[in-house]
Each structure stands twice: as C-alpha cells, then as structure tokens.
Scaffold this active site. Sequence first.
Site, mmCIF file in Angstrom:
data_model
loop_
_atom_site.group_PDB
_atom_site.id
_atom_site.type_symbol
_atom_site.label_atom_id
_atom_site.label_comp_id
_atom_site.label_asym_id
_atom_site.label_seq_id
_atom_site.Cartn_x
_atom_site.Cartn_y
_atom_site.Cartn_z
ATOM 1 N N CYS A 81 0.804 -1.224 0.000
ATOM 2 C CA CYS A 81 0.000 0.000 0.000
ATOM 3 C C CYS A 81 0.838 1.275 0.000
ATOM 4 C CB CYS A 81 -0.959 -0.005 1.177
ATOM 5 S SG CYS A 81 -2.175 -1.337 1.097
ATOM 6 N N GLY A 114 -13.797 -6.852 -3.492
ATOM 7 C CA GLY A 114 -13.474 -7.586 -2.274
ATOM 8 C C GLY A 114 -12.174 -7.142 -1.632
ATOM 9 N N CYS A 211 -13.469 0.540 7.658
ATOM 10 C CA CYS A 211 -12.486 -0.019 6.740
ATOM 11 C C CYS A 211 -12.583 0.687 5.395
ATOM 12 C CB CYS A 211 -12.737 -1.510 6.524
ATOM 13 S SG CYS A 211 -13.007 -2.468 8.031
ATOM 14 N N CYS A 212 -11.450 0.932 4.754
ATOM 15 C CA CYS A 212 -11.481 1.563 3.440
ATOM 16 C C CYS A 212 -11.925 0.553 2.384
ATOM 17 C CB CYS A 212 -10.130 2.171 3.082
ATOM 18 S SG CYS A 212 -8.880 0.958 2.624
#
Length: 391
Positions: A81, A114, A211-212
Amino acid sequence: MTGVQVAGVGMTHFCKPGASPPFTDMAREAIIAALEDAGLTMADVGHVIAGYMYGDTTSGQRAVYEVGITGVPVVNVNNACATGSTALYLARRMIEAGAADVALAVGFEQMPRGAIDRSFPGWPDPWGPSLAATQAVEGPSDAPFACQLFGGAAREYMERTGCSLETLAEIQVKARRHAAANEHAMFRAPLTVREILDSAPVVGPLTRLMCCPPTCGAAAAVLCSDDFMRRRGLSGVSIRAQALVSDSPDVFTAGSPMKLVGVDMARRAADQVYEASGVDPRDIRVAELHDCFTINELLAYEAVRLAPEGGAEQFVRDGDNTHGGRCVTNPSGGLLSKGHPIGATGLAQCAELVWQLRGQAGARQVPDARLALQHNLGLAGACVVTLYERA
C-alpha cells in the site's frame, strides 16, 4: 545533491471496482493532467517510475506509452500500500543522483472486488509472518488478513489507553465530511457515528464502515530539480525531507499487533524526516495520513508526533484533526472516503498536499498552509513519510 520540487500533479476520480475505465485510460488521464499542471511534456521527462500492485509485468510501460513512447527508462514498483509514495521516493532519488532533471511518478490500480488477497497461491506468503504473529495473540479468524491485523491493533490500543469505539467511528465521520468537498472522492455522503457502529462487524472492534474500500483510480506527479525549475522559470512545491523504512527486527516477536501494522515504522520514518528538516511537528497544519482503517489514522497521530503518546483520542475529541483544529488530517477524505487504489494512493496524497500548499484546494483549503506531512504505509512492511514546503 540538488533539491527537488513537485512541479505538477494530477489524478482521476476514484471509483468502485467494475465501474472504472481500463488502467491505461486512468493512467493517461493522470499523467496528462500532471504534465499540463507542470507546463511540461513527455519529451521533458528523463525517467519514469510506475507503481501498481494488481497487474502484469511492464504495466507501467503499457500505461506510459499511451502518452508517449520516448525511450526513457521506465521502472515498475510494487511496495504494497506504500507503492505510490515509493514511486515518488524513487523519482526524487533519481533526480538527486543526477540521473534526470525531470522524473514522472505515476500510480494506478484496477482493483478486483473484495478485500485484498494473495495474488499468487502456492508462493511463500509475504504477509504470512505478520498474520501468524497476529493470530498468536488474537486467535484464528476467517476475516481478511489485513482486517485481522488492524483489528488486533485496535483491540491492543483500546486496552492500553481506554480509547472508545465511538472515537474510531468519529474518524470516519470526519473523513466523509472532508470528502464532501472533494470532487475526486468516491464516498461523499455523510455518515453518523451510529451508522458506523451499526454497520456489519468485521473482526475485533472493527465494523465495515471503519475499513477503506477497494478502489480504482490513478494519480501522478512530475518532479524536477531546483536547477531545472529555475532555468524554465517554473514554481513548485519543495520536498523538504523524505524517508522510506521497513520493519524493525522485533516486529514479529514482540507480541504487539500495533507493531505489526507499522507503528514503529511510521515513528522511525517521521523522526528521520523531522531530524533531516529541522521542522517541529507542531508547525504542521495539514497532513494526509494512511487511514486504511480508522484505527490506523488514530495510531498515526501519535506515530508521526501530531499527538502525544496516548493522546490520540483527545486529539479527536478536541477537533484538532479537522478544520479549525491544530492539524487538518486527510482534508481529501483519506483512504476511508476518497478511496484506496493501492498504486495511486501515495501519489493522490501528494496531489492533495500540493494543492493545499498552493492554495488550490477550494472548499477544503487549509488556511496559510506552509508545511504538509504525508504518511503512506504498506504491511510487511514499508512506510514512506514525506514533508512538503510551500515555495
């Protein structure tokens, strides 16, 4: 070494998987916007760093060739990330080393639906040691691996400090409020604390709206040496200091989920930046922090020294993380509400802070911003902290 400035930035609107154009189209849009913002063309670019996590080899070349095939070196990077800010870091280092006067950093992602999952079954799992260390403390879970890690970190921090679940929800409330003023953000509708707490449980204290989301999009930045900027009569935003670090030796043995999600990495990177620049964190008025989960933004307040140790909840309660407070964090809406297309995230953070320092952020503008801090984190592990200064 020469100084380095961000001469131009650009990004696309972020959107849900399945609703985006191909990554080639998104990257082209971001690159063209950044070049036009800088007043340059691909013919000026001497080096390209392309970041993405979901994609085949030389996808960077495939994206850049949409804008121009110039023969310059193109390097592809995947650093989880932290990929986008790692591309930025490498572009800066190329210029400092004299390999180019102008370097382009571009990040893009065409993500599947997802939660993030392993791309190569059968290979050694890069997140395996982190997950095993988390489960040794938290117990087994069927939740996605990143949720397990950050759920464990949330549980540990809340037990250590007495921080409330409502405070974790307030960070998302603030993110949506900021995103409402950002035309590039994916989620701009307001949320309440109650809606966030009542959303589906994920793991530990975390709910779905803490949550992103998986996201598609692209962002780019054009970096130039100080000498090139002077010769061309251009103005930009200076990169005052920057640090890239990985995990410390005790991360897998300390029995601390907080360490496993990068608290120590963020602290070391931030301290290196403050030492190199001589800047006091109390002088920073705007920051983009890696809020992949609300708990990570909370942890980052302390890790990058915007709040004292154990003081993150009070930082939120006092409104010091929003307009009118001490340091406006994630004026873009952050990963939680703007979205998190992994390869693009670090460069989208860069774009937001450049606009803030130029006074071009519109309704989300932080008044009189002179210094800006960026924190971009990848599990298992990479962390990039960048300090920008208005020219």
